[in-house]
Motif scaffolding. Structure first.
Motif, PDB file in Angstrom:
ATOM      1  N   SER A 103     -21.285 -12.992 -31.887  1.00  0.00           N
ATOM      2  CA  SER A 103     -22.668 -12.890 -31.435  1.00  0.00           C
ATOM      3  C   SER A 103     -22.856 -13.626 -30.128  1.00  0.00           C
ATOM      4  O   SER A 103     -22.221 -14.638 -29.862  1.00  0.00           O
ATOM      5  N   GLY A 104     -23.811 -13.129 -29.359  1.00  0.00           N
ATOM      6  CA  GLY A 104     -24.174 -13.777 -28.112  1.00  0.00           C
ATOM      7  C   GLY A 104     -25.427 -14.611 -28.286  1.00  0.00           C
ATOM      8  O   GLY A 104     -25.612 -15.275 -29.304  1.00  0.00           O
ATOM      9  N   HIS A 105     -26.319 -14.520 -27.325  1.00  0.00           N
ATOM     10  CA  HIS A 105     -27.506 -15.371 -27.263  1.00  0.00           C
ATOM     11  C   HIS A 105     -28.521 -15.090 -28.366  1.00  0.00           C
ATOM     12  O   HIS A 105     -29.298 -15.967 -28.717  1.00  0.00           O
ATOM     13  N   GLN A 106     -28.530 -13.904 -28.905  1.00  0.00           N
ATOM     14  CA  GLN A 106     -29.529 -13.542 -29.915  1.00  0.00           C
ATOM     15  C   GLN A 106     -28.851 -13.076 -31.202  1.00  0.00           C
ATOM     16  O   GLN A 106     -28.841 -11.899 -31.532  1.00  0.00           O
ATOM     17  N   PRO A 107     -28.293 -14.013 -31.954  1.00  0.00           N
ATOM     18  CA  PRO A 107     -27.555 -13.612 -33.157  1.00  0.00           C
ATOM     19  C   PRO A 107     -28.419 -12.897 -34.189  1.00  0.00           C
ATOM     20  O   PRO A 107     -27.924 -12.072 -34.940  1.00  0.00           O
ATOM     21  N   HIS A 108     -29.717 -13.186 -34.219  1.00  0.00           N
ATOM     22  CA  HIS A 108     -30.595 -12.507 -35.169  1.00  0.00           C
ATOM     23  C   HIS A 108     -30.722 -11.025 -34.859  1.00  0.00           C
ATOM     24  O   HIS A 108     -31.001 -10.232 -35.749  1.00  0.00           O
TER      25      HIS A 108
END
Length: 138
Positions: free
Chosen positions: A106-111
């Motif tokens: 995941s990057g900056h927005q895992p959600h």
């Protein structure tokens, strides 16, 4: 500064399709990547162009972290290109009642990019705080 002023101008002038194309890196493995990218691109386009100044305008509150006493769950993307993933374990250690976990792939927005990994962690955390049993599907 000059860099944030340029960023504001670019964000104002950029058409939605261009912002959409730049949001794709983080969502390559996501099943509904097109829809997610479109929502994120729309969010950027609707946001104030001053959003590019946020990072430089937030005061350093790291000396106050030990006063945040509620139980806290910190999740971060292992491949975050916006923030430094290596800094999150230090954040978790500085918070008196924190637990943390990186989200692989995941990057900056895992959600958004890894909801199947993030959602069960949040449900487990909330259940543990409420004294409820954790369901096997969570």
């Amino acid at each position: 500064n000059r860099r944030s002023q340029l960023g504001e101008k670019v964000l104002r002038a950029a058409p939605l399709w261009l912002i959409h194309s730049f949001t794709g890196i983080e969502f390559l493995n996501l099943r509904d990547a097109g829809q997610t990218r479109q929502r994120v691109a729309g969010d950027y386009k609707r946001a104030s162009p001053f959003i590019v100044r946020i990072a430089g305008s937030i005061p350093d509150l790291s000396s106050c972290l030990d006063r945040i006493t509620p139980p806290t769950l910190v999740l971060w993307g292992e491949d975050d290109l916006t923030l430094k993933p290596a800094s999150f374990p230090q954040l978790v250690a500085a918070l008196p009642q924190a637990r943390g976990q990186p989200i692989p792939g995941s990057g900056h927005q895992p959600h958004l990019s890894q909801p199947e990994a993030v959602n069960p962690l949040i449900l487990q955390f909330l259940a543990s705080q409420a004294g409820l049993p954790v369901h096997p599907y969570a």
